[in-house]
Motif scaffolding. Structure first.
Motif, PDB file in Angstrom:
ATOM      1  N   CYS A 278      -8.832   0.290  -2.918  1.00  0.00           N
ATOM      2  CA  CYS A 278      -8.800   0.024  -1.473  1.00  0.00           C
ATOM      3  C   CYS A 278      -7.578   0.675  -0.834  1.00  0.00           C
ATOM      4  O   CYS A 278      -7.668   1.299   0.233  1.00  0.00           O
ATOM      5  N   ARG A 279      -6.426   0.524  -1.488  1.00  0.00           N
ATOM      6  CA  ARG A 279      -5.183   1.083  -0.946  1.00  0.00           C
ATOM      7  C   ARG A 279      -5.254   2.602  -0.876  1.00  0.00           C
ATOM      8  O   ARG A 279      -4.839   3.216   0.098  1.00  0.00           O
ATOM      9  N   ARG A 280      -5.783   3.233  -1.937  1.00  0.00           N
ATOM     10  CA  ARG A 280      -5.859   4.686  -1.983  1.00  0.00           C
ATOM     11  C   ARG A 280      -6.789   5.218  -0.892  1.00  0.00           C
ATOM     12  O   ARG A 280      -6.486   6.211  -0.228  1.00  0.00           O
ATOM     13  N   CYS A 281      -7.917   4.555  -0.697  1.00  0.00           N
ATOM     14  CA  CYS A 281      -8.833   4.961   0.374  1.00  0.00           C
ATOM     15  C   CYS A 281      -8.146   4.873   1.728  1.00  0.00           C
ATOM     16  O   CYS A 281      -8.245   5.783   2.561  1.00  0.00           O
ATOM     17  N   ASP A 282      -7.429   3.774   1.947  1.00  0.00           N
ATOM     18  CA  ASP A 282      -6.735   3.579   3.214  1.00  0.00           C
ATOM     19  C   ASP A 282      -5.673   4.653   3.416  1.00  0.00           C
ATOM     20  O   ASP A 282      -5.512   5.194   4.514  1.00  0.00           O
ATOM     21  N   ASP A 283      -4.953   4.976   2.351  1.00  0.00           N
ATOM     22  CA  ASP A 283      -3.908   5.989   2.450  1.00  0.00           C
ATOM     23  C   ASP A 283      -4.486   7.368   2.762  1.00  0.00           C
ATOM     24  O   ASP A 283      -3.939   8.126   3.566  1.00  0.00           O
ATOM     25  N   ILE A 284      -5.601   7.703   2.110  1.00  0.00           N
ATOM     26  CA  ILE A 284      -6.240   8.993   2.382  1.00  0.00           C
ATOM     27  C   ILE A 284      -6.718   9.038   3.833  1.00  0.00           C
ATOM     28  O   ILE A 284      -6.508  10.021   4.557  1.00  0.00           O
TER      29      ILE A 284
ATOM     30  N   ASP B 278     -19.772  -0.235   2.128  1.00  0.00           N
ATOM     31  CA  ASP B 278     -19.482  -0.914   3.392  1.00  0.00           C
ATOM     32  C   ASP B 278     -18.023  -0.722   3.786  1.00  0.00           C
ATOM     33  O   ASP B 278     -17.707  -0.578   4.981  1.00  0.00           O
ATOM     34  N   LEU B 279     -17.123  -0.731   2.806  1.00  0.00           N
ATOM     35  CA  LEU B 279     -15.715  -0.496   3.120  1.00  0.00           C
ATOM     36  C   LEU B 279     -15.512   0.927   3.630  1.00  0.00           C
ATOM     37  O   LEU B 279     -14.797   1.148   4.620  1.00  0.00           O
TER      38      LEU B 279
ATOM     39  N   TYR C  98     -15.190  -7.052   9.113  1.00  0.00           N
ATOM     40  CA  TYR C  98     -16.019  -7.166   7.911  1.00  0.00           C
ATOM     41  C   TYR C  98     -15.901  -5.906   7.069  1.00  0.00           C
ATOM     42  O   TYR C  98     -15.695  -5.968   5.852  1.00  0.00           O
ATOM     43  N   HIS C  99     -16.035  -4.749   7.708  1.00  0.00           N
ATOM     44  CA  HIS C  99     -16.061  -3.496   6.958  1.00  0.00           C
ATOM     45  C   HIS C  99     -14.725  -3.183   6.291  1.00  0.00           C
ATOM     46  O   HIS C  99     -14.713  -2.562   5.227  1.00  0.00           O
ATOM     47  N   VAL C 100     -13.613  -3.593   6.883  1.00  0.00           N
ATOM     48  CA  VAL C 100     -12.319  -3.234   6.300  1.00  0.00           C
ATOM     49  C   VAL C 100     -11.655  -4.371   5.527  1.00  0.00           C
ATOM     50  O   VAL C 100     -10.677  -4.131   4.816  1.00  0.00           O
ATOM     51  N   ALA C 101     -12.186  -5.597   5.633  1.00  0.00           N
ATOM     52  CA  ALA C 101     -11.536  -6.716   4.953  1.00  0.00           C
ATOM     53  C   ALA C 101     -12.510  -7.785   4.461  1.00  0.00           C
ATOM     54  O   ALA C 101     -12.371  -8.282   3.342  1.00  0.00           O
TER      55      ALA C 101
ATOM     56  N   LEU D 285     -12.346 -15.464   4.576  1.00  0.00           N
ATOM     57  CA  LEU D 285     -10.928 -15.297   4.301  1.00  0.00           C
ATOM     58  C   LEU D 285     -10.491 -13.855   4.567  1.00  0.00           C
ATOM     59  O   LEU D 285      -9.414 -13.620   5.131  1.00  0.00           O
ATOM     60  N   GLY D 286     -11.322 -12.893   4.174  1.00  0.00           N
ATOM     61  CA  GLY D 286     -11.000 -11.507   4.475  1.00  0.00           C
ATOM     62  C   GLY D 286     -10.894 -11.258   5.967  1.00  0.00           C
ATOM     63  O   GLY D 286      -9.989 -10.563   6.445  1.00  0.00           O
TER      64      GLY D 286
END
Length: 316
Positions: free
Chosen positions: A49-55, A115-116, A140-143, A170-171
């Motif tokens: 998840c972190r790597r996708c966000d960073d890219i 979905d993310l 929903y899509h990001v968390a 919770l997300g």
């Protein structure tokens, strides 16, 4: 996609652990409470998840978001590597190989990582929410879907819709807290996740969010986000009896830590963005200690109750 020796699971887990230690002190603290198999899979999922966000955002472990050209190309890159991981291929990037391991070791539906990715596509298209419902769809899509993926990592069946709905809650709560806290950082990067309907009603122009004259109205919107986050957090707690005690401990700790962020933003009012809202080490330890007792008594504290019909519900 990779030449030479295949990376070992231990090496990928070690890299994932480094990623969470750099990227999220709150999640890193909560993840230590899981038993080892769940903890390692949580690290693996976080790393992807972190790597996708960073890219997607041009960041380094969630820090230093910049406005960069070529969003569509970056989206295509992370989509291709994600699809390779879902197909069981060795990608050669530790974070995407981390996803490959998580999917192989759990019953995680491939639709959820996709979905993310759809959330990153919204950002790539410079999408902004018009309504509150739009905001929840983005969250929903990001968390929210990450909450579902984490639930499966903790052993929840992908068919257990009732528990997954609580995990998604919770997300969503976490993301609403982040949005309230990061209004200024997002604005500096040319983004706004506050519903346009809310801004219009408050008389706040999107291109001048942080102007001193708008701070009181903006603070009212932040309180509104915090209230929504709290309602979702309360709902999510009722999903913890379906988890093991250690997993429930971790989830309840994370809920308290992120809940505190939302409450601090709301409590600071117009000064909410003068300095970044955080929770300190001692404060985190207090939440973790309190959550231990809650996890032991979760069946009594959070008995089965119908989920609030007014809450936004994830897509099936």
């Amino acid at each position: 996609m990779s030449d030479g020796a295949l990376p070992t699971r231990d090496a990928i887990v070690a890299t994932a652990h480094e990623s969470i230690a750099r990227g999220s002190k709150s999640f890193a603290a909560a993840s230590r409470l899981f038993d080892r198999p769940v903890r390692e899979r949580a690290w693996l999922l976080y790393a992807w998840c972190r790597r996708c966000d960073d890219i997607a955002d041009g960041q380094d472990h969630g820090h230093g978001m910049t406005v960069r050209p070529g969003a569509e190309g970056r989206l295509a890159e992370l989509t291709a590597m994600t699809e390779a991981a879902l197909a069981g291929e060795v990608v050669g990037d530790p974070a995407f190989d981390a996803l490959r391991l998580v999917v192989a070791e759990t019953a995680m539906p491939a639709a959820w990582p996709r979905d993310l990715i759809a959330g990153f596509a919204l950002d790539a298209a410079e999408w902004r929410p018009r309504t509150e419902d739009d905001l929840y769809r983005y969250c929903y899509h990001v968390a929210g879907v990450v909450g579902c993926m984490m639930a499966v990592v903790m052993g929840v069946s992908p068919d257990d819709d009732a528990t997954l709905d609580r995990a998604c809650d919770l997300g969503l709560a976490f993301q609403l807290a982040n949005i309230a806290r990061d209004v200024d950082e997002d604005a500096a990067a040319g983004r706004c996740y506050l519903p346009q309907d809310w801004l219009d009603a408050a008389g706040i122009p999107t291109d001048d969010l942080m102007a001193p004259a708008h701070r009181p109205a903006l603070a009212a919107i932040a309180r509104r986000l915090a209230e929504r986050a709290e309602a979702l957090e309360v709902s999510a707690r009722h999903g913890t009896p379906a988890l093991s005690r250690r997993s429930a401990w971790a989830v309840l700790s994370a809920a308290a830590i992120y809940g505190a962020i939302a409450r601090k933003v709301a409590g600071r009012g117009a000064a909410a963005w003068d300095r970044r809202v955080t929770t300190g080490k001692v404060e985190k330890l207090g939440f973790i200690a309190r959550a231990y007792g809650e996890a032991r008594g979760r069946a009594r504290l959070y008995p089965p109750t119908p989920r609030d019909a007014n809450l936004w519900t994830r897509p099936r």
